[in-house]
Design an enzyme around this catalytic site. Structure first.
Site, PDB file in Angstrom:
ATOM      1  N   ASP A  17       0.872  -1.167   0.000  1.00  0.00           N
ATOM      2  CA  ASP A  17       0.000   0.000   0.000  1.00  0.00           C
ATOM      3  C   ASP A  17       0.921   1.233   0.000  1.00  0.00           C
ATOM      4  O   ASP A  17       2.137   1.107   0.169  1.00  0.00           O
ATOM      5  CB  ASP A  17      -0.884  -0.037   1.246  1.00  0.00           C
ATOM      6  CG  ASP A  17      -1.730   1.203   1.403  1.00  0.00           C
ATOM      7  OD1 ASP A  17      -2.401   1.592   0.430  1.00  0.00           O
ATOM      8  OD2 ASP A  17      -1.708   1.802   2.499  1.00  0.00           O
ATOM      9  N   ASP A  19      -0.322   5.161   0.972  1.00  0.00           N
ATOM     10  CA  ASP A  19      -0.650   6.222   1.930  1.00  0.00           C
ATOM     11  C   ASP A  19      -0.587   5.707   3.363  1.00  0.00           C
ATOM     12  O   ASP A  19      -1.257   4.742   3.726  1.00  0.00           O
ATOM     13  CB  ASP A  19      -2.043   6.777   1.641  1.00  0.00           C
ATOM     14  CG  ASP A  19      -2.107   7.518   0.319  1.00  0.00           C
ATOM     15  OD1 ASP A  19      -1.384   8.507   0.170  1.00  0.00           O
ATOM     16  OD2 ASP A  19      -2.862   7.084  -0.575  1.00  0.00           O
TER      17      ASP A  19
END
Length: 289
Positions: A17, A19
């Protein structure tokens, strides 16, 4: 369940991922949102709501936010003002502690690397263009963004599709080299969000959860459920999508799609990526004594 209580195999691929996991953009999102909330005399965004936004594609996250915020302006105006603040803040994103060391270590160890982020292309560019020393570890064909046309509508996190797609990009490259493909259980998903952990577990993959300290407080006592992908934080439309996936698994049309089991050994909680435990995942430690 995804693990069937079998010991996880050694890792051959790492799927990240972005953020709040690779970069500090989650705190900048909070700053942006609270600036707008204050502008219209609304209270700051609580972590009970922010936790529901993390990892979700923009449209779904927006529905949850606006249902809570009740701003006195049209959604289009909010988005326009939000975009202006993001254009100012997102180029300030920086790598989180331990990220660069882990990426280098995995690369040196021969682990394949891919990106799977819910951020759409425009925001991805704002957050990443000034960080070539970080994103150079992710080849263009191994970057899957939230607005990727290959992800069916409504199949963002917590559905497994984005991580399965990221894996498929790695396997396409391996096939081109005549090398063995990687199975989902040989993948390690790196996530900060609860929904992202569920997405990885439903993809049949091992998961490392590196939550923001405030998110960890929000889920105190529920950590084991998070690591198994069993928190049930999905909304009505997502619930219908996940039930459809589970039906396909039951009918033998899909090999993965179910969450894991509590304490099955396929989920790991880390407070930071600093001092990453390579050996726990069957990866040769790149640091030589």
């Amino acid at each position: 369940m995804a693990s069937t209580n079998t010991p996880p195999p050694p890792i051959r691929a790492a799927l990240f991922d972005m953020d709040g996991l690779l970069i500090d953009s989650e705190d900048l999102y909070t700053t942006c949102t609270n600036t707008l909330l204050s502008r219209y005399a609304r209270p700051p965004l609580p972590w009970s709501i922010k936790a529901q936004l993390q990892g979700r594609p923009g449209p779904q996250a927006g529905q949850i936010f606006h249902a809570w915020a009740q701003l006195p302006i049209p959604v289009d105006q909010f988005l326009a003002e939000q975009t202006e603040i993001q254009k100012e803040l997102f180029p300030q994103c920086q790598p989180l502690p331990g990220v660069l060391d882990v990426l280098e270590g995995l690369e040196v160890s021969g682990v394949e690397i891919a990106l799977a982020t819910s951020s759409h292309a425009g925001n991805f560019e704002l957050k990443s263009s000034h960080l070539p020393h970080l994103f150079c570890y992710f080849e263009l064909q191994h970057r899957v963004l939230g607005d990727d046309a290959r992800i069916p509508p409504g199949k963002g996190k917590p559905a497994p599709d984005i991580y399965l797609l990221a894996l498929s990009t790695l396997n396409a490259t391996l096939r081109g080299k005549g090398e063995p493909e990687i199975s989902p259980e040989e993948c390690l998903v790196f996530e900060d969000s609860v929904l992202g952990v569920e997405s990885g577990r439903r993809a049949g993959m091992q998961v490392v959860w590196v939550p923001h300290p405030e998110l960890l407080i929000e889920y105190r006592g529920k950590e084991k459920d998070v690591l198994a992908g069993l928190t049930g934080e999905h909304k009505e439309d997502e619930e219908q999508q996940l039930k459809s996936i589970e039906t396909e698994v039951a009918q033998g049309k899909r090999k993965v799609g179910l969450p894991g089991e509590v304490d099955d050994g396929w989920g790991t909680l880390l407070n930071s990526l600093e001092g990453f435990p390579y050996g726990k995942f069957g990866i040769e430690n790149p640091v030589q004594d």
